[in-house]
Design a protein around this motif. Structure first.
Motif, PDB file in Angstrom:
ATOM      1  N   ALA A  87       8.364  -2.113   9.069  1.00 23.44           N
ATOM      2  CA  ALA A  87       6.907  -2.161   8.848  1.00 23.44           C
ATOM      3  C   ALA A  87       6.374  -1.003   9.950  1.00 23.44           C
ATOM      4  O   ALA A  87       5.345  -0.493   9.724  1.00 23.44           O
ATOM      5  CB  ALA A  87       6.259  -3.411   9.227  1.00 23.44           C
ATOM      6  N   GLY A  96       6.845   2.640   8.633  1.00 26.17           N
ATOM      7  CA  GLY A  96       5.834   2.946   7.537  1.00 26.17           C
ATOM      8  C   GLY A  96       4.427   3.198   8.201  1.00 26.17           C
ATOM      9  O   GLY A  96       3.851   4.173   7.926  1.00 26.17           O
ATOM     10  N   ILE A 102      -5.367  -3.462   1.849  1.00 23.33           N
ATOM     11  CA  ILE A 102      -4.839  -3.379   0.272  1.00 23.33           C
ATOM     12  C   ILE A 102      -6.048  -3.522  -0.636  1.00 23.33           C
ATOM     13  O   ILE A 102      -6.274  -2.823  -1.498  1.00 23.33           O
ATOM     14  CB  ILE A 102      -3.985  -4.598   0.092  1.00 23.33           C
ATOM     15  CG1 ILE A 102      -2.531  -4.377   0.720  1.00 23.33           C
ATOM     16  CG2 ILE A 102      -3.650  -4.597  -1.426  1.00 23.33           C
ATOM     17  CD1 ILE A 102      -1.693  -5.407   0.468  1.00 23.33           C
ATOM     18  N   VAL A 136      -0.188   3.132  -3.436  1.00 21.96           N
ATOM     19  CA  VAL A 136       1.016   2.454  -3.715  1.00 21.96           C
ATOM     20  C   VAL A 136       1.774   2.188  -2.666  1.00 21.96           C
ATOM     21  O   VAL A 136       2.524   1.201  -2.217  1.00 21.96           O
ATOM     22  CB  VAL A 136       1.570   2.949  -5.005  1.00 21.96           C
ATOM     23  CG1 VAL A 136       2.964   2.283  -5.105  1.00 21.96           C
ATOM     24  CG2 VAL A 136       0.926   2.792  -6.263  1.00 21.96           C
ATOM     25  N   ALA A 137       2.076   3.325  -1.813  1.00 28.37           N
ATOM     26  CA  ALA A 137       2.934   3.575  -0.682  1.00 28.37           C
ATOM     27  C   ALA A 137       2.586   2.636   0.345  1.00 28.37           C
ATOM     28  O   ALA A 137       3.288   1.804   0.905  1.00 28.37           O
ATOM     29  CB  ALA A 137       3.186   4.966  -0.321  1.00 28.37           C
ATOM     30  N   THR A 159       0.512   0.312   0.325  1.00 23.10           N
ATOM     31  CA  THR A 159       0.452  -1.289  -0.361  1.00 23.10           C
ATOM     32  C   THR A 159       1.964  -1.869   0.196  1.00 23.10           C
ATOM     33  O   THR A 159       1.896  -3.071   0.803  1.00 23.10           O
ATOM     34  CB  THR A 159       0.072  -1.391  -1.460  1.00 23.10           C
ATOM     35  OG1 THR A 159      -1.447  -1.084  -1.806  1.00 23.10           O
ATOM     36  CG2 THR A 159       0.120  -2.986  -2.103  1.00 23.10           C
ATOM     37  N   ALA A 160       2.877  -0.946  -0.138  1.00 22.31           N
ATOM     38  CA  ALA A 160       4.073  -1.418   0.232  1.00 22.31           C
ATOM     39  C   ALA A 160       4.307  -1.646   1.730  1.00 22.31           C
ATOM     40  O   ALA A 160       5.013  -2.737   2.155  1.00 22.31           O
ATOM     41  CB  ALA A 160       5.110  -0.527  -0.544  1.00 22.31           C
ATOM     42  N   VAL A 161       3.892  -0.720   2.486  1.00 25.76           N
ATOM     43  CA  VAL A 161       4.147  -0.762   3.805  1.00 25.76           C
ATOM     44  C   VAL A 161       3.274  -2.246   4.470  1.00 25.76           C
ATOM     45  O   VAL A 161       3.805  -2.991   5.509  1.00 25.76           O
ATOM     46  CB  VAL A 161       3.720   0.406   4.655  1.00 25.76           C
ATOM     47  CG1 VAL A 161       3.594   0.305   6.050  1.00 25.76           C
ATOM     48  CG2 VAL A 161       4.657   1.692   4.285  1.00 25.76           C
ATOM     49  N   THR A 168       2.538  -4.842   2.668  1.00 27.49           N
ATOM     50  CA  THR A 168       3.272  -5.977   2.407  1.00 27.49           C
ATOM     51  C   THR A 168       4.209  -6.340   3.190  1.00 27.49           C
ATOM     52  O   THR A 168       4.641  -7.374   3.738  1.00 27.49           O
ATOM     53  CB  THR A 168       3.861  -5.755   0.984  1.00 27.49           C
ATOM     54  OG1 THR A 168       2.648  -5.235   0.090  1.00 27.49           O
ATOM     55  CG2 THR A 168       4.339  -6.818   0.531  1.00 27.49           C
ATOM     56  N   LEU A 169       5.386  -5.193   3.644  1.00 28.78           N
ATOM     57  CA  LEU A 169       6.119  -5.631   4.807  1.00 28.78           C
ATOM     58  C   LEU A 169       5.653  -6.194   6.083  1.00 28.78           C
ATOM     59  O   LEU A 169       6.295  -7.203   6.385  1.00 28.78           O
ATOM     60  CB  LEU A 169       6.912  -4.291   4.941  1.00 28.78           C
ATOM     61  CG  LEU A 169       7.651  -3.912   4.024  1.00 28.78           C
ATOM     62  CD1 LEU A 169       8.611  -2.229   4.384  1.00 28.78           C
ATOM     63  CD2 LEU A 169       8.987  -4.668   3.470  1.00 28.78           C
ATOM     64  N   THR A 181       3.803 -14.406  -4.012  1.00 29.00           N
ATOM     65  CA  THR A 181       4.924 -13.801  -3.315  1.00 29.00           C
ATOM     66  C   THR A 181       5.098 -14.502  -2.085  1.00 29.00           C
ATOM     67  O   THR A 181       6.400 -14.667  -1.398  1.00 29.00           O
ATOM     68  CB  THR A 181       4.596 -12.114  -3.059  1.00 29.00           C
ATOM     69  OG1 THR A 181       4.126 -11.898  -4.329  1.00 29.00           O
ATOM     70  CG2 THR A 181       5.714 -11.593  -2.457  1.00 29.00           C
TER      71      THR A 181
END
Length: 758
Positions: free
Chosen positions: A28, A31, A426, A631-632, A634-636, A638-639, A736
């Motif tokens: 995290a 990122g 997000i 997208v990238a 959002t992944a970070v 999310t972590l 999730t």
């Protein structure tokens, strides 16, 4: 020394016991640091293309385009502050033909020996050589658009209609104008004798002169003197500021978005670290007390915790720095990665990491040296939510889980806030995505009612209009002309777009404030032009077009994505006849569902390839990279949310481990026990996700409009995420999170012996 060895063994053992959480924390932070480094590099690179090229080419601060090479230019070159000049160089308009495409271009005559001032920087091949009189050097962005290579043929069509084939001798960068196609026409350099052969008529040419100044800030003053001195000989004029702005392209928007996400993510990551460190301190109270009884001082224990939890963040900072440098080096080149901003980000993030874990470490250092003293969750009355659960007669497992959610108020708040911040960012990203989708679905809302632009080429204007209007898929044909006008008091040129009529057959510009023009002498303008001239709706504006005054009243503001919004839009009948007859092009609006590629192919076939047909470029296409970034990021984010969630789950299990045996003795099945544990964590998740989504949805449109206003495009472009998209995002986030929380809860519920606090 023995204390240090004992402390290091203790740290290694603790990190091995929580590998998953430690890995999430590192990823995290990495990122977020990578996003911040990429953002600052892109923001810096938005001006660096011009800055680097200007220094490399010893560029000119002011570029002026005149009707002919008059003696008045000598007076301009003698102005105070002018240290050197480039030119005057003769320039002629042509049309470049490449792989069936017809693109507007300008050929500029330059000597075989590159000048000292404003000399193009050759990046491939070589400069002009008299031994190859048909050679041409093409500006790099134009060459990239046409997919030109060294030695490739470069066919141009002069205004007379005659074709000439040149051969690409070199590809060069230049600080003379912006990048193609945002800045048209494309630029190529040829020898003077080659230009004389291609365009022998001097009346079809213009002369380009560059002025290099002692003080760059004096460009506006010098420009105003040039306007007065040259009077009607001056066609248009640009300063280094407009060229620099044109070279910014979309990096500024992308960098701003990365910076926003990076700062928000850094706050969320700091909260995650603080929550994780605080949770681990509560879970390690017996161990810390044991260390105290073994002789560790308060400061040593605090330092031990700071090293353990701070090391995870610092490892993430290091990995993020390497990743950010690699990404930006691939995107814009290693030389564009500015060391000072990167070092500032690294130092600032490291301090934020240490500050986030410093408070829990200090609290851990105050643990009393009583090894047997466990840390029980604070007691007290039931929360309002738990009492409500009892009142509505929820199942016992859910009532107990509701009670457990807010046993510790501060960690619960940190968990909710730590989940709300990533969800808010997000949601803002989804708003940006929705705005781009709206651009793509409704191009008329960003001034692209027309899908194709047709230039007469070899045909007469009236014949081109008849051919375009006769096509079955063409709904409307708007004659138009784009001219450059000198802005009073600014000493620079702005774009005037005249399309359609003023009272009838008006081109439907997207007016978001005020009204559309209804008669000659009225106009609408982009936000950038209003800011540049310091005018507001209802004011009169006086510009000079080719020596003729253009006086209009601004009656509305449009969404204008071109030229940083510095565009004035009028009806064609507002221009003088010499500037509007014949029209320069025809804007074609197509029927819904019509294919612009098919229409373009038919028009070219019916005209015998004599028409020039260009497709409109949607801003959403230019900003497609932002979707990848969303997208990238959002992944970070999310972590970060998962790291917060694991902390909350671990703390809840630790606090209520002793209750598991009691719950089982009361007759609760393992599934009910699992529901109790998941409910406690799930309530925090739902509160954080819903609050973050609501906050993001409420500010997304405003933030996008604010960026539009500051960039010159104008407010009125922002779109919030659709209710369906937002609901799906919330459900996916909650689902999730609950699935992740279910794993440790299931393991604890099925344990044969009660779980004890360490």
């Amino acid at each position: 020394m023995s204390t240090a060895r004992a402390g290091s063994r203790w740290i290694r053992a603790d990190l091995r016991a929580r590998k998953g959480q430690a890995t999430l924390t590192v990823l995290a932070v990495a990122g977020i640091v990578a996003a911040l480094i990429t953002a600052v590099t892109l923001l810096e690179d938005s001006t660096n293309p011009w800055r680097g090229l200007f220094a490399q080419t010893e560029g000119a601060h002011v570029w002026l385009y005149t009707r002919d090479n008059t003696a008045q230019l000598a007076g301009v070159q003698a102005l105070d502050g002018v240290t050197a000049t480039a030119g005057p160089y003769r320039s002629a308009p042509v049309t470049a033909l490449q792989d069936g495409r017809r693109e507007p271009a300008s050929l500029r005559a330059m000597p075989a020996t590159p000048p000292r001032v404003a000399h193009p920087a050759v990046v491939e091949g070589g400069w002009l050589d008299p031994a190859q009189p048909d050679g041409v050097v093409v500006e790099r962005s134009f060459a990239r658009e046409l997919r030109l290579r060294i030695g490739a043929p470069f066919t141009v069509v002069a205004l007379s209609g005659q074709r000439h084939t040149l051969y690409v001798r070199g590809i060069a960068d230049s600080a003379d104008q912006g990048f193609y196609p945002e800045w048209t026409p494309g630029l190529g350099w040829v020898l003077p004798e080659a230009l004389d052969r291609i365009e022998p008529m001097l009346g079809r040419s213009e002369w380009v002169t560059g002025l290099r100044l002692t003080d760059a800030d004096a460009a506006q003053v010098v420009s105003q003197r040039v306007v007065v001195m040259l009077d009607d000989q001056l066609q248009r004029l640009y300063t280094w500021r407009e060229i620099r702005a044109a070279m910014e392209l979309d990096n500024r928007l992308l960098g701003t978005m990365l910076a926003l996400f990076g700062v928000g993510g850094l706050v969320a990551a700091a909260l995650a670290l603080a929550n994780a460190a605080g949770g681990r301190v509560l879970g390690q109270l017996r161990d810390l007390a044991t260390l105290k009884s073994m002789g560790f001082t308060r400061g040593q224990v605090a330092l031990l915790l700071l090293v353990e939890h701070g090391a995870l963040g610092l490892i993430g900072v290091a990995l993020g720095t390497v990743a950010g440098w690699a990404v930006t080096a691939l995107a814009v080149g290693a030389s564009s990665v500015a060391p000072i901003p990167v070092l500032t980000i690294v130092a600032g993030t490291a301090l934020a990491v240490l500050a986030a874990v410093g408070v829990p470490a200090w609290r851990g250092g105050r643990t009393p040296p009583i090894p047997a003293a466990p840390s029980q969750p604070p007691g007290g009355r039931l929360s309002r939510l738990a009492r409500l659960a009892l009142l509505v007669r929820l199942p016992p497992a859910l009532v107990l889980g509701t009670r457990d959610a807010f046993t510790r108020r501060v960690p619960a708040f940190l968990t909710v806030f730590g989940l709300a911040v990533p969800m808010m960012m997000i949601t803002i990203g989804l708003g940006v995505w929705a705005t781009l989708d709206n651009f793509a679905r409704n191009p008329e809302q960003v001034g692209q009612h027309a899908s194709l632009y047709v230039r007469p080429g070899k045909l007469e204007a009236a014949q081109a209009a008849r051919l375009a209007g006769a096509d079955r898929d063409v709904a409307a044909v708007y004659p138009g002309t784009d001219v450059n006008a000198l802005a009073p008091g600014e000493g620079r040129s702005v774009r005037v777009r005249a399309v359609g009529g003023s009272a009838s057959d008006r081109y439907p510009f997207p007016v978001v404030e005020g009204r559309m023009y209804a008669e000659p002498g009225e106009a609408v303008a982009g936000q950038g032009l209003l800011d540049l001239l310091g005018v507001k709706i209802g004011d009169r504006v006086r510009l000079t077009v080719g020596g003729s005054p253009l006086i209009v009243r601004v009656v509305g503001r449009t969404v204008e994505p071109d030229q940083d919004g510095e565009v004035l839009s009028v009806g064609l009948d507002s221009l003088a006849a010499k500037d509007s007859v014949p029209p320069e092009y025809y804007a074609l609006a197509l029927h819904p569902g019509a294919s612009r590629d098919e229409v373009a192919a038919r028009l070219l076939a019916e005209s015998g390839e004599n028409l020039e047909v260009q497709a409109a470029v949607n801003p959403a296409d230019r900003l497609a990279m932002i979707r990848v970034v969303i997208v990238a990021l959002t992944a970070v984010l999310t972590l970060i949310g998962l790291a917060n969630l694991l902390t909350a789950s671990a703390l809840g299990l630790r606090d209520h481990a002793a209750d598991l045996a009691v719950l089982k003795a009361m007759g609760l099945t393992p599934r009910q026990v699992m529901a109790t544990l998941v409910t406690g964590t799930g309530l925090l998740v739902i509160l954080g996700v819903v609050a973050g989504a609501a906050a993001g949805a409420s500010v997304a449109t405003g933030l996008i409009d604010l960026q539009g206003h500051t960039s010159g495009v104008g407010a009125g472009i922002g779109r919030p995420p659709s209710p369906v998209t937002l609901a799906l995002a919330v459900l996916l986030a909650v689902g999730t999170a609950l699935a992740v929380a279910l794993i440790p809860a299931r393991r604890a519920a099925r344990a044969q012996v009660p779980i004890t606090a360490r």
